[in-house]
Write an enzyme that holds these catalytic residues in place. Structure first.
Site, mmCIF file in Angstrom:
data_model
loop_
_atom_site.group_PDB
_atom_site.id
_atom_site.type_symbol
_atom_site.label_atom_id
_atom_site.label_comp_id
_atom_site.label_asym_id
_atom_site.label_seq_id
_atom_site.Cartn_x
_atom_site.Cartn_y
_atom_site.Cartn_z
ATOM 1 N N GLU A 96 8.956 1.133 11.649
ATOM 2 C CA GLU A 96 9.973 2.186 11.632
ATOM 3 C C GLU A 96 9.207 3.474 11.836
ATOM 4 O O GLU A 96 8.486 3.934 10.953
ATOM 5 C CB GLU A 96 10.729 2.158 10.300
ATOM 6 C CG GLU A 96 12.064 2.867 10.361
ATOM 7 C CD GLU A 96 11.924 4.341 10.065
ATOM 8 O OE1 GLU A 96 11.889 5.127 11.040
ATOM 9 O OE2 GLU A 96 11.838 4.708 8.890
ATOM 10 N N PRO B 144 -7.403 3.859 6.569
ATOM 11 C CA PRO B 144 -8.556 3.244 7.237
ATOM 12 C C PRO B 144 -9.185 2.086 6.466
ATOM 13 O O PRO B 144 -9.909 1.285 7.064
ATOM 14 C CB PRO B 144 -9.541 4.421 7.358
ATOM 15 C CG PRO B 144 -8.685 5.638 7.374
ATOM 16 C CD PRO B 144 -7.560 5.316 6.437
ATOM 17 N N VAL C 18 -7.489 0.220 3.208
ATOM 18 C CA VAL C 18 -6.482 -0.749 2.776
ATOM 19 C C VAL C 18 -5.536 -1.105 3.920
ATOM 20 O O VAL C 18 -5.273 -2.287 4.191
ATOM 21 C CB VAL C 18 -5.691 -0.209 1.569
ATOM 22 C CG1 VAL C 18 -4.563 -1.171 1.188
ATOM 23 C CG2 VAL C 18 -6.622 0.001 0.381
ATOM 24 N N GLY C 19 -5.018 -0.093 4.610
ATOM 25 C CA GLY C 19 -4.093 -0.365 5.703
ATOM 26 C C GLY C 19 -4.718 -1.195 6.802
ATOM 27 O O GLY C 19 -4.120 -2.161 7.295
ATOM 28 N N GLU D 285 8.170 15.038 17.781
ATOM 29 C CA GLU D 285 8.697 15.034 16.418
ATOM 30 C C GLU D 285 7.969 16.081 15.578
ATOM 31 O O GLU D 285 6.762 16.001 15.382
ATOM 32 C CB GLU D 285 8.541 13.656 15.782
ATOM 33 C CG GLU D 285 9.189 13.568 14.406
ATOM 34 C CD GLU D 285 9.107 12.182 13.800
ATOM 35 O OE1 GLU D 285 10.115 11.732 13.230
ATOM 36 O OE2 GLU D 285 8.035 11.561 13.899
ATOM 37 N N LYS E 99 0.854 -1.184 0.000
ATOM 38 C CA LYS E 99 0.000 0.000 0.000
ATOM 39 C C LYS E 99 0.892 1.236 0.000
ATOM 40 O O LYS E 99 1.551 1.539 0.996
ATOM 41 C CB LYS E 99 -0.912 0.039 1.230
ATOM 42 C CG LYS E 99 -1.794 1.290 1.282
ATOM 43 C CD LYS E 99 -2.173 1.624 2.720
ATOM 44 C CE LYS E 99 -2.514 3.064 2.957
ATOM 45 N NZ LYS E 99 -1.798 4.102 2.254
ATOM 46 N N CYS F 70 12.746 10.727 9.475
ATOM 47 C CA CYS F 70 12.534 10.245 10.836
ATOM 48 C C CYS F 70 13.824 10.243 11.645
ATOM 49 O O CYS F 70 13.787 10.319 12.876
ATOM 50 C CB CYS F 70 11.921 8.852 10.803
ATOM 51 S SG CYS F 70 12.831 7.718 9.738
ATOM 52 N N GLY G 5 -4.587 3.062 -1.758
ATOM 53 C CA GLY G 5 -5.807 3.378 -1.033
ATOM 54 C C GLY G 5 -5.511 4.087 0.263
ATOM 55 O O GLY G 5 -4.388 4.491 0.539
#
Length: 472
Positions: free
Chosen positions: A245, A204, A206-207, A377, A170, A279, A201
């Site tokens: 990660e 909410p 696809v993930g 962050e 995804k 990150c 996608g």
């Protein structure tokens, strides 16, 4: 305008069962450059079924054959390098001359390196009445970020191919173009049907389905810590392996014996590269009190010389989206409200850039480590400069963070820097100007995630250990 409205499932480009789409925005000029499909749950189910059906044959494919396919992928990436650069630059906002070496060349190199690690699945360790082997974990779901879309694609897909896993990818809604190019490359290079599936996608839909699907054996996620927690919670009922990660608030410790100008320049350029959207960026600079004012002067000089824009002289492009730009500007205002001293940058638009999601390179001095700008962050071009009295207090400040992804030390010599690095709780530590290295495993401690990417260690994340116990 690019049409990204097909899915790649079981070796074919197919229509989605959903009619929903999203616009892909160029953050440098706010124009719509592509339309991407938002797949449905049914689409995900088809992709998972394809990956499951392909797994047995692919996992038993000889290591030499998988290695050759991966090498061919890297070669084809090199052939299409210009397209990959354009796709990243136009969807993510990184100037093309920087995207070339920062986003694409390294990713091609990393893909080629994965060709060297396929043999791990054929290694046999013999012990007393015991044989130990490594086997592919199964079907993997990959949820990729927008800030390094090709880099993270390779870190997951390259490792999974080397291990003999099958997968559903995804891409980020903001940067899907590069994933479509990679799907074309994998198809051309003979990756068997069902081994790789691309299902764009939303998180909410696809993930979430990848995280909860009973036939997905592992999920690898790159993104914010908050989102990573949700991924782990969603995956827990099916006891998936989850690698993450996540966020970072990495510290650079500069010691009294270091080359101060070199150290400060290194730190400022690190946090401004990719417009701070990394990150592992060194967003906290820890400087001895005796050198602090001079370091602030050097930091301002370095930051003021960095060009914002998309031209050949630009060091910083725009932020990835309007909402993200506003988030970073809000953090800059929080820093001002907390009493940090604004050395340069701020909330105003960069000169002459009235269109696009730009933020000035911003440096704060007189920051205490308990401020929000030092603990949270920001993910933008914002540096926090923190003074320290003793080296022990610097190490304590560096470790006083919920994160532990990266870090750095600038000292008078490598031996001194290594001794300090051993005391910092982070997955990586760069010393005396060290840079990102694809031969080094990447990943973090604490809330920066779990698992490692790249190198043979990254491939091992996709393997199960089997013990075959004998009677003789």
């Amino acid at each position: 305008m690019k049409d990204l409205t097909k899915l790649y499932i079981n070796g074919h480009w197919v229509e989605s069962q959903s009619k929903a789409t999203l616009d892909v925005i160029n953050p440098s000029n706010e124009s719509i450059i592509a339309t991407v499909v938002c797949a449905s749950v049914d689409d995900v189910n088809l992709a998972v079924a394809a990956a499951k059906n392909a797994f047995n044959n692919w996992s038993l494919t000889p290591a030499a054959q998988r290695s050759k396919i991966i090498s061919n992928i890297a070669a084809c990436m090199e052939e299409r390098k210009a397209e990959l650069i354009t796709a990243i630059s136009q969807t993510m906002g990184c100037p093309e001359h920087i995207a070339s070496w920062l986003q694409v060349e390294g990713a091609i190199y990393a893909m080629e390196l994965f060709a060297e690690h396929t043999g791990i699945t054929e290694q046999v360790e013999k012990s007393d009445k015991c044989i130990i082997v490594k086997e592919a974990i199964g079907v993997c779901g990959f949820i990729n970020p927008w800030n390094f879309p090709l880099h993270q694609f390779v870190g997951k897909v390259g490792a999974a191919l080397a291990a003999g896993c099958t997968m559903i990818v995804k891409p980020s809604e903001q940067t899907p173009w590069v994933d479509f190019i990679m799907a074309e490359i994998l198809d051309k290079c003979g990756v068997p049907k069902g081994v790789f599936n691309l299902v764009p996608g939303t998180g909410p839909v696809v993930g979430a389905e990848l995280c909860t699907h009973p036939n997905v054996d592992m999920v690898s996620f790159t993104g914010s810590t908050a989102a990573g927690i949700k991924v782990a919670q969603a995956a827990a009922p099916t006891v998936k392996r989850v690698t993450q990660e996540l966020g970072g608030k990495s510290a650079l410790i500069i010691t009294e014996g270091a080359d101060l100008h070199a150290a400060v320049s290194y730190g400022v350029e690190d946090v401004m590269l990719n417009s701070g959207q990394s990150c592992n960026t060194l967003s906290r600079m820890l400087v001895p009190e005796s050198l602090y004012q001079q370091a602030i002067k050097f930091a301002k000089e370095t930051a003021d010389n960095l060009v914002v824009g998309m031209g050949e002289d630009a060091f910083l492009g725009p932020l990835s989206s309007k909402p993200h730009q506003q988030k970073v500007l809000q953090y800059i205002q929080i820093g001002l409200d907390e009493g940090a001293r604004l050395v340069c940058g701020g909330v105003d638009n960069p000169d002459s850039l009235t269109t696009g999601y730009y933020v000035k390179p911003t440096v704060f001095a007189d920051v205490s480590n308990d401020m929000r700008i030092a603990q949270e962050e920001i993910f933008g071009p914002v540096l926090c400069m923190i003074p320290y009295r003793t080296l022990d207090s610097a190490i304590e400040i560096a470790n006083d963070s919920p994160f532990g992804l990266s870090s750095a030390v600038f000292a008078q010599d490598d031996a001194t820097a290594i001794a300090i690095a051993r005391k910092i709780r982070s997955g990586q530590c760069m010393i005396n100007g060290g840079e990102f290295n694809y031969h080094a495993p990447f990943g973090g401690y604490k809330q920066s995630g779990n698992g490692r990417e790249f190198t043979a260690t990254g491939v091992e994340e996709f393997l199960e250990t089997k013990a075959i116990i004998t009677c003789t």
